[in-house]
Design an enzyme around this catalytic site. Structure first.
Site, PDB file in Angstrom:
ATOM      1  N   SER A 243       0.801  -1.230   0.000  1.00 25.09           N
ATOM      2  CA  SER A 243       0.000   0.000   0.000  1.00 25.09           C
ATOM      3  C   SER A 243       0.832   1.277   0.000  1.00 25.09           C
ATOM      4  O   SER A 243       0.402   2.288  -0.530  1.00 25.09           O
ATOM      5  CB  SER A 243      -0.950   0.003   1.197  1.00 25.09           C
ATOM      6  OG  SER A 243      -0.233  -0.167   2.396  1.00 25.09           O
TER       7      SER A 243
ATOM      8  N   HIS B  14      -5.124  -3.655  -2.876  1.00 27.33           N
ATOM      9  CA  HIS B  14      -4.765  -2.685  -3.918  1.00 27.33           C
ATOM     10  C   HIS B  14      -4.615  -3.319  -5.294  1.00 27.33           C
ATOM     11  O   HIS B  14      -4.371  -2.603  -6.263  1.00 27.33           O
ATOM     12  CB  HIS B  14      -3.471  -1.957  -3.531  1.00 27.33           C
ATOM     13  CG  HIS B  14      -3.649  -1.130  -2.304  1.00 27.33           C
ATOM     14  ND1 HIS B  14      -4.161   0.155  -2.334  1.00 27.33           N
ATOM     15  CD2 HIS B  14      -3.428  -1.414  -0.995  1.00 27.33           C
ATOM     16  CE1 HIS B  14      -4.228   0.615  -1.106  1.00 27.33           C
ATOM     17  NE2 HIS B  14      -3.795  -0.312  -0.269  1.00 27.33           N
TER      18      HIS B  14
ATOM     19  N   LYS C  98     -11.139   0.366  -2.356  1.00 29.77           N
ATOM     20  CA  LYS C  98     -10.139   0.948  -3.283  1.00 29.77           C
ATOM     21  C   LYS C  98     -10.773   1.016  -4.681  1.00 29.77           C
ATOM     22  O   LYS C  98     -11.695   1.783  -4.870  1.00 29.77           O
ATOM     23  CB  LYS C  98      -8.842   0.137  -3.281  1.00 29.77           C
ATOM     24  CG  LYS C  98      -8.407  -0.377  -1.909  1.00 29.77           C
ATOM     25  CD  LYS C  98      -7.846   0.697  -1.017  1.00 29.77           C
ATOM     26  CE  LYS C  98      -7.394   0.100   0.311  1.00 29.77           C
ATOM     27  NZ  LYS C  98      -7.439   1.047   1.403  1.00 29.77           N
TER      28      LYS C  98
END
Ligand code: PMP
Length: 377
Positions: A168, A196, A225
Protein backbone atom coordinates in the site's frame (compact mmCIF):
# COMPACT_ATOMS: atom_id res chain seq x y z
CA UNK A 1 4.53 13.94 18.21
CA UNK A 2 4.16 17.59 17.25
CA UNK A 3 7.88 18.19 17.89
CA UNK A 4 8.81 15.27 15.63
CA UNK A 5 6.49 16.34 12.80
CA UNK A 6 4.34 13.24 13.40
CA UNK A 7 1.12 14.87 14.64
CA UNK A 8 -1.86 13.95 12.46
CA UNK A 9 -4.76 16.19 11.53
CA UNK A 10 -7.95 15.64 9.58
CA UNK A 11 -8.80 17.40 6.32
CA UNK A 12 -12.36 17.80 5.07
CA UNK A 13 -12.87 16.81 1.45
CA UNK A 14 -16.01 17.46 -0.58
CA UNK A 15 -16.75 16.97 -4.27
CA UNK A 16 -16.68 19.83 -6.76
CA UNK A 17 -18.65 19.91 -10.00
CA UNK A 18 -15.40 20.16 -11.99
CA UNK A 19 -14.06 16.86 -13.36
CA UNK A 20 -11.25 15.39 -11.27
CA UNK A 21 -11.43 18.16 -8.66
CA UNK A 22 -12.59 18.31 -5.05
CA UNK A 23 -12.68 20.90 -2.32
CA UNK A 24 -10.12 20.32 0.43
CA UNK A 25 -11.01 22.56 3.39
CA UNK A 26 -12.81 24.82 0.90
CA UNK A 27 -9.94 25.04 -1.65
CA UNK A 28 -10.43 23.49 -5.10
CA UNK A 29 -7.78 20.76 -5.64
CA UNK A 30 -7.03 17.65 -7.61
CA UNK A 31 -6.96 14.78 -5.12
CA UNK A 32 -3.82 12.94 -6.22
CA UNK A 33 -3.73 10.37 -3.44
CA UNK A 34 -7.08 8.59 -3.48
CA UNK A 35 -7.54 4.80 -3.52
CA UNK A 36 -10.44 5.30 -5.92
CA UNK A 37 -8.22 4.12 -8.78
CA UNK A 38 -11.00 3.54 -11.30
CA UNK A 39 -13.15 6.50 -10.28
CA UNK A 40 -16.05 4.22 -9.32
CA UNK A 41 -16.65 5.85 -5.91
CA UNK A 42 -18.59 8.65 -7.62
CA UNK A 43 -19.94 6.60 -10.53
CA UNK A 44 -23.64 7.34 -11.08
CA UNK A 45 -24.38 3.69 -11.94
CA UNK A 46 -23.30 2.61 -8.45
CA UNK A 47 -25.19 5.43 -6.76
CA UNK A 48 -28.38 4.50 -8.68
CA UNK A 49 -28.15 0.87 -7.49
CA UNK A 50 -27.55 1.94 -3.89
CA UNK A 51 -30.45 4.42 -3.89
CA UNK A 52 -32.82 1.86 -5.42
CA UNK A 53 -32.11 -0.67 -2.65
CA UNK A 54 -32.08 1.99 0.06
CA UNK A 55 -35.61 3.07 -0.96
CA UNK A 56 -36.78 -0.51 -0.92
CA UNK A 57 -35.05 -1.69 2.26
CA UNK A 58 -34.01 1.33 4.33
CA UNK A 59 -30.61 2.40 5.55
CA UNK A 60 -29.26 0.24 8.37
CA UNK A 61 -28.85 -3.53 8.37
CA UNK A 62 -29.99 -3.81 12.03
CA UNK A 63 -27.71 -6.61 13.19
CA UNK A 64 -24.81 -8.92 12.57
CA UNK A 65 -24.99 -11.36 9.67
CA UNK A 66 -25.72 -14.27 12.01
CA UNK A 67 -28.63 -12.49 13.73
CA UNK A 68 -30.87 -10.05 11.80
CA UNK A 69 -28.41 -8.42 9.37
CA UNK A 70 -28.25 -11.02 6.60
CA UNK A 71 -30.11 -10.28 3.34
CA UNK A 72 -30.33 -11.70 -0.16
CA UNK A 73 -28.04 -8.85 -1.28
CA UNK A 74 -25.25 -9.97 1.04
CA UNK A 75 -25.50 -13.50 -0.29
CA UNK A 76 -25.68 -12.31 -3.90
CA UNK A 77 -22.51 -10.29 -3.42
CA UNK A 78 -20.67 -13.23 -1.86
CA UNK A 79 -21.55 -15.37 -4.85
CA UNK A 80 -20.45 -12.59 -7.20
CA UNK A 81 -17.06 -12.24 -5.46
CA UNK A 82 -16.46 -16.00 -5.59
CA UNK A 83 -17.21 -15.95 -9.33
CA UNK A 84 -15.02 -12.88 -9.92
CA UNK A 85 -12.09 -14.33 -7.96
CA UNK A 86 -12.66 -17.82 -9.41
CA UNK A 87 -12.95 -19.35 -5.95
CA UNK A 88 -15.54 -21.71 -4.46
CA UNK A 89 -16.92 -19.24 -1.95
CA UNK A 90 -16.53 -15.82 -0.34
CA UNK A 91 -17.46 -14.02 2.87
CA UNK A 92 -18.16 -10.29 3.24
CA UNK A 93 -16.81 -8.38 6.25
CA UNK A 94 -17.60 -4.78 7.15
CA UNK A 95 -14.13 -3.61 6.11
CA UNK A 96 -10.83 -4.90 4.79
CA UNK A 97 -9.31 -4.18 8.18
CA UNK A 98 -11.86 -6.44 9.88
CA UNK A 99 -11.36 -9.12 7.22
CA UNK A 100 -7.61 -9.22 7.85
CA UNK A 101 -7.80 -9.35 11.62
CA UNK A 102 -10.68 -11.85 11.58
CA UNK A 103 -9.22 -14.24 9.03
CA UNK A 104 -5.62 -14.29 10.24
CA UNK A 105 -6.46 -14.56 13.92
CA UNK A 106 -8.93 -17.40 13.41
CA UNK A 107 -6.73 -19.44 11.04
CA UNK A 108 -3.40 -19.24 12.85
CA UNK A 109 -3.21 -20.33 16.47
CA UNK A 110 -0.97 -21.57 19.22
CA UNK A 111 1.86 -23.71 17.89
CA UNK A 112 1.69 -22.15 14.39
CA UNK A 113 4.02 -19.65 12.78
CA UNK A 114 3.07 -16.74 10.49
CA UNK A 115 5.76 -15.54 8.10
CA UNK A 116 4.88 -11.94 7.34
CA UNK A 117 6.45 -9.46 4.88
CA UNK A 118 8.14 -6.54 6.64
CA UNK A 119 5.96 -3.99 4.79
CA UNK A 120 2.59 -5.68 5.25
CA UNK A 121 -0.40 -3.46 6.02
CA UNK A 122 -1.20 -2.60 9.64
CA UNK A 123 -4.36 -4.74 9.55
CA UNK A 124 -2.26 -7.82 8.71
CA UNK A 125 0.12 -6.95 11.55
CA UNK A 126 -2.83 -6.60 13.93
CA UNK A 127 -4.27 -9.92 12.70
CA UNK A 128 -0.93 -11.60 13.49
CA UNK A 129 -0.86 -9.97 16.93
CA UNK A 130 -4.39 -11.15 17.71
CA UNK A 131 -3.62 -14.73 16.74
CA UNK A 132 -1.73 -16.79 19.27
CA UNK A 133 0.79 -17.84 16.64
CA UNK A 134 4.44 -16.85 16.55
CA UNK A 135 5.07 -14.12 13.94
CA UNK A 136 8.32 -14.14 12.01
CA UNK A 137 8.92 -11.09 9.81
CA UNK A 138 10.88 -11.57 6.58
CA UNK A 139 12.65 -8.76 4.75
CA UNK A 140 10.45 -7.02 2.21
CA UNK A 141 9.97 -9.22 -0.90
CA UNK A 142 13.22 -11.03 -0.03
CA UNK A 143 12.72 -14.65 -1.08
CA UNK A 144 16.07 -15.80 0.34
CA UNK A 145 15.06 -14.54 3.77
CA UNK A 146 11.62 -16.16 3.44
CA UNK A 147 13.23 -19.45 2.42
CA UNK A 148 15.56 -19.34 5.41
CA UNK A 149 12.74 -18.56 7.82
CA UNK A 150 10.62 -21.36 6.36
CA UNK A 151 13.53 -23.77 6.69
CA UNK A 152 13.79 -22.91 10.39
CA UNK A 153 10.03 -23.20 10.91
CA UNK A 154 9.57 -26.88 10.27
CA UNK A 155 8.98 -27.67 13.95
CA UNK A 156 5.83 -25.50 14.10
CA UNK A 157 2.44 -27.18 13.80
CA UNK A 158 1.53 -25.16 10.66
CA UNK A 159 3.14 -22.39 8.59
CA UNK A 160 1.27 -19.43 7.06
CA UNK A 161 2.88 -16.96 4.66
CA UNK A 162 0.99 -13.67 4.59
CA UNK A 163 1.62 -10.84 2.18
CA UNK A 164 0.04 -7.81 0.56
CA UNK A 165 -0.48 -8.46 -3.18
CA UNK A 166 0.37 -4.82 -3.89
CA UNK A 167 2.11 -2.98 -1.05
CA UNK A 168 0.00 0.00 0.00
CA UNK A 169 2.80 2.48 0.72
CA UNK A 170 5.34 1.29 -1.88
CA UNK A 171 3.17 0.24 -4.82
CA UNK A 172 5.32 -2.81 -5.59
CA UNK A 173 3.97 -6.30 -6.20
CA UNK A 174 4.65 -9.41 -4.11
CA UNK A 175 6.43 -12.13 -6.16
CA UNK A 176 3.56 -14.54 -5.70
CA UNK A 177 4.89 -17.28 -7.95
CA UNK A 178 8.11 -17.54 -5.93
CA UNK A 179 6.17 -17.32 -2.68
CA UNK A 180 3.90 -20.17 -3.79
CA UNK A 181 6.87 -22.31 -4.86
CA UNK A 182 8.47 -21.85 -1.44
CA UNK A 183 5.14 -22.52 0.27
CA UNK A 184 4.83 -25.82 -1.60
CA UNK A 185 8.42 -26.78 -0.80
CA UNK A 186 8.02 -26.10 2.92
CA UNK A 187 4.38 -27.09 3.33
CA UNK A 188 2.95 -23.64 4.11
CA UNK A 189 -0.38 -21.91 3.40
CA UNK A 190 -0.41 -18.64 1.45
CA UNK A 191 -2.67 -15.74 2.47
CA UNK A 192 -2.75 -12.69 0.17
CA UNK A 193 -4.27 -9.31 0.95
CA UNK A 194 -5.34 -8.12 -2.49
CA UNK A 195 -6.70 -4.75 -1.36
CA UNK A 196 -4.77 -2.69 -3.92
CA UNK A 197 -4.55 -5.30 -6.68
CA UNK A 198 -8.25 -6.03 -7.09
CA UNK A 199 -9.54 -4.07 -10.09
CA UNK A 200 -5.98 -3.23 -11.13
CA UNK A 201 -3.91 -6.38 -11.79
CA UNK A 202 -4.72 -9.59 -13.64
CA UNK A 203 -7.30 -10.30 -16.31
CA UNK A 204 -10.32 -8.03 -15.76
CA UNK A 205 -8.78 -6.79 -12.53
CA UNK A 206 -8.99 -10.21 -10.86
CA UNK A 207 -5.94 -9.52 -8.72
CA UNK A 208 -2.38 -10.64 -7.97
CA UNK A 209 -3.05 -14.40 -8.21
CA UNK A 210 -4.42 -13.98 -11.71
CA UNK A 211 -1.58 -11.59 -12.64
CA UNK A 212 0.94 -14.37 -11.91
CA UNK A 213 -1.42 -17.24 -12.74
CA UNK A 214 -0.98 -18.67 -9.26
CA UNK A 215 -3.65 -20.11 -6.94
CA UNK A 216 -3.31 -19.22 -3.25
CA UNK A 217 -5.11 -20.63 -0.22
CA UNK A 218 -6.77 -17.45 1.04
CA UNK A 219 -7.47 -14.15 -0.74
CA UNK A 220 -8.51 -11.17 1.35
CA UNK A 221 -9.61 -7.83 -0.08
CA UNK A 222 -11.54 -4.64 0.32
CA UNK A 223 -14.21 -2.80 -1.63
CA UNK A 224 -12.80 0.55 -0.56
CA UNK A 225 -10.14 0.95 -3.28
CA UNK A 226 -10.82 0.26 -7.00
CA UNK A 227 -14.31 -1.09 -6.34
CA UNK A 228 -15.26 2.31 -4.94
CA UNK A 229 -17.64 1.25 -2.14
CA UNK A 230 -17.09 -0.05 1.41
CA UNK A 231 -16.44 -3.40 3.03
CA UNK A 232 -14.01 -6.29 2.96
CA UNK A 233 -14.04 -9.90 1.84
CA UNK A 234 -12.24 -13.21 1.93
CA UNK A 235 -12.41 -15.77 -0.89
CA UNK A 236 -11.29 -19.40 -0.97
CA UNK A 237 -12.55 -22.94 -0.54
CA UNK A 238 -16.05 -23.67 0.71
CA UNK A 239 -14.70 -25.25 3.90
CA UNK A 240 -12.50 -22.20 4.60
CA UNK A 241 -15.49 -19.86 4.29
CA UNK A 242 -17.68 -22.14 6.36
CA UNK A 243 -15.04 -22.24 9.10
CA UNK A 244 -14.58 -18.44 9.08
CA UNK A 245 -18.32 -17.83 9.26
CA UNK A 246 -18.25 -19.74 12.53
CA UNK A 247 -14.98 -18.50 13.95
CA UNK A 248 -13.94 -15.03 12.72
CA UNK A 249 -14.85 -12.72 15.59
CA UNK A 250 -14.77 -9.53 13.51
CA UNK A 251 -17.39 -11.15 11.26
CA UNK A 252 -19.57 -12.63 13.99
CA UNK A 253 -19.70 -9.62 16.31
CA UNK A 254 -19.92 -6.82 13.73
CA UNK A 255 -23.14 -5.29 12.39
CA UNK A 256 -23.55 -6.21 8.72
CA UNK A 257 -23.07 -3.59 6.03
CA UNK A 258 -26.28 -2.14 4.57
CA UNK A 259 -27.78 -3.96 1.57
CA UNK A 260 -27.51 -0.81 -0.58
CA UNK A 261 -23.72 -1.05 -0.38
CA UNK A 262 -23.87 -4.75 -1.32
CA UNK A 263 -25.84 -3.97 -4.48
CA UNK A 264 -23.58 -1.07 -5.47
CA UNK A 265 -20.57 -3.37 -4.98
CA UNK A 266 -22.08 -5.99 -7.29
CA UNK A 267 -22.55 -3.25 -9.90
CA UNK A 268 -18.93 -2.16 -9.49
CA UNK A 269 -17.65 -5.73 -10.00
CA UNK A 270 -19.87 -6.04 -13.10
CA UNK A 271 -18.38 -2.82 -14.48
CA UNK A 272 -14.79 -3.87 -13.71
CA UNK A 273 -15.26 -7.28 -15.26
CA UNK A 274 -16.87 -5.98 -18.42
CA UNK A 275 -14.55 -2.98 -18.96
CA UNK A 276 -10.98 -4.25 -19.45
CA UNK A 277 -10.24 -0.92 -21.18
CA UNK A 278 -10.36 0.71 -17.71
CA UNK A 279 -7.26 -1.25 -16.61
CA UNK A 280 -5.50 -0.65 -19.93
CA UNK A 281 -6.10 3.09 -19.68
CA UNK A 282 -5.00 3.14 -16.04
CA UNK A 283 -1.73 1.35 -16.94
CA UNK A 284 -1.11 3.87 -19.71
CA UNK A 285 -1.54 6.80 -17.29
CA UNK A 286 0.64 5.10 -14.64
CA UNK A 287 3.49 4.64 -17.16
CA UNK A 288 3.37 8.19 -18.45
CA UNK A 289 3.22 9.89 -15.02
CA UNK A 290 5.89 7.59 -13.59
CA UNK A 291 8.25 8.27 -16.51
CA UNK A 292 7.69 12.00 -16.17
CA UNK A 293 8.53 11.87 -12.42
CA UNK A 294 11.65 9.76 -13.06
CA UNK A 295 12.76 12.28 -15.71
CA UNK A 296 12.43 15.05 -13.12
CA UNK A 297 14.80 13.06 -10.87
CA UNK A 298 12.38 11.94 -8.12
CA UNK A 299 12.88 8.73 -6.13
CA UNK A 300 9.68 7.04 -7.34
CA UNK A 301 8.79 3.62 -5.94
CA UNK A 302 6.36 1.10 -7.40
CA UNK A 303 5.62 -0.08 -10.91
CA UNK A 304 2.52 -1.28 -12.78
CA UNK A 305 0.25 -0.16 -9.97
CA UNK A 306 -1.52 3.17 -9.40
CA UNK A 307 0.52 3.78 -6.23
CA UNK A 308 3.50 5.97 -7.14
CA UNK A 309 5.19 6.95 -3.87
CA UNK A 310 7.62 9.84 -4.18
CA UNK A 311 10.12 9.39 -1.36
CA UNK A 312 11.18 12.68 0.25
CA UNK A 313 13.02 11.39 3.35
CA UNK A 314 12.57 13.55 6.41
CA UNK A 315 9.02 13.88 7.92
CA UNK A 316 9.12 17.68 8.12
CA UNK A 317 10.35 17.97 4.53
CA UNK A 318 7.57 15.63 3.36
CA UNK A 319 5.02 17.76 5.23
CA UNK A 320 6.40 20.91 3.63
CA UNK A 321 6.27 19.22 0.21
CA UNK A 322 2.62 18.31 0.70
CA UNK A 323 1.75 21.83 1.87
CA UNK A 324 3.39 23.39 -1.18
CA UNK A 325 1.62 20.93 -3.51
CA UNK A 326 -1.63 22.05 -2.00
CA UNK A 327 -0.84 25.69 -2.75
CA UNK A 328 -0.49 24.53 -6.36
CA UNK A 329 -3.93 22.88 -6.36
CA UNK A 330 -2.81 19.27 -5.75
CA UNK A 331 -3.80 17.38 -2.60
CA UNK A 332 -1.49 14.50 -1.63
CA UNK A 333 -0.78 14.13 2.09
CA UNK A 334 2.64 13.21 3.45
CA UNK A 335 2.94 9.64 4.73
CA UNK A 336 5.20 9.45 7.78
CA UNK A 337 6.34 6.89 10.35
CA UNK A 338 4.88 4.63 11.66
CA UNK A 339 3.07 4.11 8.32
CA UNK A 340 6.49 4.00 6.59
CA UNK A 341 10.04 3.43 7.91
CA UNK A 342 12.03 6.28 9.53
CA UNK A 343 13.60 8.71 7.02
CA UNK A 344 11.40 7.33 4.22
CA UNK A 345 8.54 9.81 4.56
CA UNK A 346 6.87 10.27 1.24
CA UNK A 347 4.10 11.67 -0.85
CA UNK A 348 1.89 8.74 -1.76
CA UNK A 349 0.82 9.92 -5.18
CA UNK A 350 -1.82 7.74 -6.82
CA UNK A 351 -3.15 7.60 -10.36
CA UNK A 352 -6.84 7.48 -11.26
CA UNK A 353 -8.18 6.19 -14.58
CA UNK A 354 -10.51 9.20 -14.66
CA UNK A 355 -7.75 11.85 -14.80
CA UNK A 356 -8.05 14.07 -17.84
CA UNK A 357 -5.00 15.52 -19.63
CA UNK A 358 -5.40 18.83 -17.79
CA UNK A 359 -5.28 17.05 -14.38
CA UNK A 360 -2.10 15.20 -15.32
CA UNK A 361 -0.42 18.38 -16.49
CA UNK A 362 -1.37 20.18 -13.28
CA UNK A 363 -0.08 17.31 -11.10
CA UNK A 364 3.23 17.03 -12.99
CA UNK A 365 3.77 20.80 -13.02
CA UNK A 366 3.10 21.04 -9.27
CA UNK A 367 5.47 18.17 -8.39
CA UNK A 368 8.23 19.62 -10.58
CA UNK A 369 7.85 23.15 -9.17
CA UNK A 370 7.77 22.02 -5.52
CA UNK A 371 10.60 19.52 -6.10
CA UNK A 372 12.84 22.32 -7.37
CA UNK A 373 11.68 24.79 -4.74
CA UNK A 374 12.48 22.40 -1.84
CA UNK A 375 15.60 21.07 -3.56
CA UNK A 376 14.32 17.49 -3.60
CA UNK A 377 15.30 17.30 -7.29
N1 PMP B 1 -5.18 -3.94 3.42
C1 PMP B 1 -4.48 -2.98 2.79
C2 PMP B 1 -3.25 -3.37 2.07
C3 PMP B 1 -4.92 -1.64 2.84
O1 PMP B 1 -4.22 -0.69 2.26
C4 PMP B 1 -6.12 -1.34 3.54
C5 PMP B 1 -6.68 0.07 3.58
N2 PMP B 1 -5.81 1.07 3.79
C6 PMP B 1 -6.79 -2.36 4.18
C7 PMP B 1 -6.31 -3.65 4.10
C8 PMP B 1 -8.02 -2.09 4.99
O2 PMP B 1 -9.14 -1.99 4.16
P1 PMP B 1 -10.40 -1.15 4.65
O3 PMP B 1 -10.09 0.28 4.40
O4 PMP B 1 -11.53 -1.67 3.82
O5 PMP B 1 -10.58 -1.42 6.09
Amino acid sequence: MKNQGLYRQLRAISPSQTSGKSYVDGMKSIVASSNNYLGLAEDQRLTDEAVKIMKEYGIGSTGSRLTTGNTIWHEKLEQRIAEFKKEEAALVFSSGYLANIGVISSLAGEGDVILSDQLNHASIIDGCRLSKAKTSIYRHINMEDLREKLMHSQHYRRRFIVTDGVFSMDGDIAPLREIKTLADMYNAYVIVDDAHATGVLGENGRGTGDHFDVAVDVTIGTFSKSIGTEGGFVAGSRSLIDYLRNRARSYIFQTALPPSIMEATIKAIDIIESSPQLQVHLQHLIRSIRNEFLDYGFDVRGEQTPILPVVIGDSEQAMAFSKELEKNGVFAPAIRPPSVPQRESRIRMTVMATYIEEDIQQICKAFYKVGKQLEVI
